[in-house]
Write a protein that holds these residues in place. Structure first.
Motif, PDB file in Angstrom:
ATOM      1  N   UNK A  33     -34.916   2.829   9.822  1.00 40.66           N
ATOM      2  CA  UNK A  33     -36.145   3.093   9.242  1.00 40.66           C
ATOM      3  C   UNK A  33     -36.249   4.454   8.599  1.00 40.66           C
ATOM      4  N   UNK A  34     -36.942   4.404   7.383  1.00 40.05           N
ATOM      5  CA  UNK A  34     -37.384   5.636   6.573  1.00 40.05           C
ATOM      6  C   UNK A  34     -38.841   5.607   6.442  1.00 40.05           C
ATOM      7  N   UNK A  35     -39.358   6.993   6.859  1.00 44.39           N
ATOM      8  CA  UNK A  35     -40.860   7.243   6.473  1.00 44.39           C
ATOM      9  C   UNK A  35     -40.608   8.028   5.166  1.00 44.39           C
ATOM     10  N   UNK A  36     -41.501   7.642   4.146  1.00 43.63           N
ATOM     11  CA  UNK A  36     -41.487   7.882   2.882  1.00 43.63           C
ATOM     12  C   UNK A  36     -43.101   8.204   2.432  1.00 43.63           C
ATOM     13  N   UNK A  37     -43.128   9.172   1.475  1.00 45.00           N
ATOM     14  CA  UNK A  37     -44.637   9.357   1.017  1.00 45.00           C
ATOM     15  C   UNK A  37     -44.511   9.556  -0.301  1.00 45.00           C
ATOM     16  N   UNK A  38     -45.352   9.232  -1.192  1.00 42.29           N
ATOM     17  CA  UNK A  38     -45.650   9.289  -2.567  1.00 42.29           C
ATOM     18  C   UNK A  38     -45.552  10.939  -3.000  1.00 42.29           C
ATOM     19  N   UNK A  39     -44.637  11.069  -3.885  1.00 42.69           N
ATOM     20  CA  UNK A  39     -44.291  12.477  -4.403  1.00 42.69           C
ATOM     21  C   UNK A  39     -45.637  12.949  -5.181  1.00 42.69           C
ATOM     22  N   UNK A  40     -46.294  11.954  -6.000  1.00 50.27           N
ATOM     23  CA  UNK A  40     -47.453  12.359  -6.619  1.00 50.27           C
ATOM     24  C   UNK A  40     -48.790  12.089  -5.524  1.00 50.27           C
ATOM     25  N   UNK A  41     -49.467  12.917  -5.423  1.00 53.05           N
ATOM     26  CA  UNK A  41     -50.455  12.813  -4.342  1.00 53.05           C
ATOM     27  C   UNK A  41     -51.577  11.955  -5.244  1.00 53.05           C
ATOM     28  N   UNK A  42     -51.648  10.672  -4.673  1.00 51.95           N
ATOM     29  CA  UNK A  42     -52.587   9.803  -5.190  1.00 51.95           C
ATOM     30  C   UNK A  42     -53.400   8.963  -4.143  1.00 51.95           C
ATOM     31  N   UNK A  43     -53.414   9.480  -3.286  1.00 49.42           N
ATOM     32  CA  UNK A  43     -54.321   9.046  -2.038  1.00 49.42           C
ATOM     33  C   UNK A  43     -53.540   8.128  -1.274  1.00 49.42           C
ATOM     34  N   UNK A  44     -52.465   7.693  -1.317  1.00 50.34           N
ATOM     35  CA  UNK A  44     -51.668   6.866  -0.520  1.00 50.34           C
ATOM     36  C   UNK A  44     -51.054   7.336   0.726  1.00 50.34           C
ATOM     37  N   UNK A  45     -51.071   6.778   1.636  1.00 52.97           N
ATOM     38  CA  UNK A  45     -50.565   7.154   2.831  1.00 52.97           C
ATOM     39  C   UNK A  45     -48.805   7.068   3.089  1.00 52.97           C
ATOM     40  N   UNK A  46     -48.389   7.723   3.777  1.00 50.40           N
ATOM     41  CA  UNK A  46     -46.941   7.299   4.112  1.00 50.40           C
ATOM     42  C   UNK A  46     -46.507   6.164   4.408  1.00 50.40           C
ATOM     43  N   UNK A  47     -45.268   5.621   4.259  1.00 52.73           N
ATOM     44  CA  UNK A  47     -45.020   4.164   4.412  1.00 52.73           C
ATOM     45  C   UNK A  47     -43.551   4.239   5.329  1.00 52.73           C
ATOM     46  N   UNK A  48     -43.587   3.277   6.106  1.00 56.44           N
ATOM     47  CA  UNK A  48     -42.676   3.007   7.119  1.00 56.44           C
ATOM     48  C   UNK A  48     -41.651   2.009   6.519  1.00 56.44           C
ATOM     49  N   UNK A  49     -40.400   2.132   6.111  1.00 56.28           N
ATOM     50  CA  UNK A  49     -39.666   1.115   5.605  1.00 56.28           C
ATOM     51  C   UNK A  49     -38.347   0.935   6.373  1.00 56.28           C
ATOM     52  N   UNK A  50     -37.996  -0.312   6.515  1.00 54.60           N
ATOM     53  CA  UNK A  50     -36.906  -0.734   7.393  1.00 54.60           C
ATOM     54  C   UNK A  50     -35.770  -1.167   6.375  1.00 54.60           C
ATOM     55  N   UNK A  51     -34.500  -0.651   6.940  1.00 56.18           N
ATOM     56  CA  UNK A  51     -33.211  -1.026   5.940  1.00 56.18           C
ATOM     57  C   UNK A  51     -32.784  -2.414   6.594  1.00 56.18           C
ATOM     58  N   UNK A  52     -32.840  -3.517   5.534  1.00 50.38           N
ATOM     59  CA  UNK A  52     -32.562  -4.941   5.844  1.00 50.38           C
ATOM     60  C   UNK A  52     -31.314  -5.066   5.038  1.00 50.38           C
ATOM     61  N   UNK A  53     -30.439  -5.961   5.573  1.00 45.09           N
ATOM     62  CA  UNK A  53     -29.238  -6.504   4.953  1.00 45.09           C
ATOM     63  C   UNK A  53     -29.431  -7.965   4.647  1.00 45.09           C
ATOM     64  N   UNK A  54     -29.261  -8.237   3.389  1.00 47.00           N
ATOM     65  CA  UNK A  54     -29.265  -9.763   3.230  1.00 47.00           C
ATOM     66  C   UNK A  54     -28.023 -10.451   3.447  1.00 47.00           C
TER      67      UNK A  54
END
Length: 87
Positions: A33-54
């Protein structure tokens, strides 16, 4: 995803490229999992992303939609934050 990125660019629902800062990578129960946050502060919260393999073996990011899975990732992130291991 063996390499750790400082920033990644993702495409939003409207087709716009949005740059995110990678806060941390978590390995939980055999998943990445990666926790990411927008570089530009546009009021968005951090996101939790999962690495998925197709089926073709290609890796991609998917947002964590399942509440139980999200809570597990959030608890791991908060524990690392409280221990001062991430900012």
């Amino acid at each position: 995803m063996d390499e750790l990125f400082e920033n990644i660019t993702l495409t939003d629902e409207e087709g716009n490229d949005v740059e995110f800062e990678v806060i941390t990578k978590l390995d939980i129960e055999g998943a990445e999992y990666f926790i990411v946050a927008p570089v530009e502060d546009n009021g968005e919260d951090a996101l939790a992303l999962k690495v998925v393999v197709d089926e073709a073996g290609e890796e991609y990011f998917a947002t964590v939609e399942d509440d139980e899975e999200f809570n597990m990732v959030n608890e791991a992130f908060e524990a690392l934050y409280e221990e001062g291991l991430i900012e």
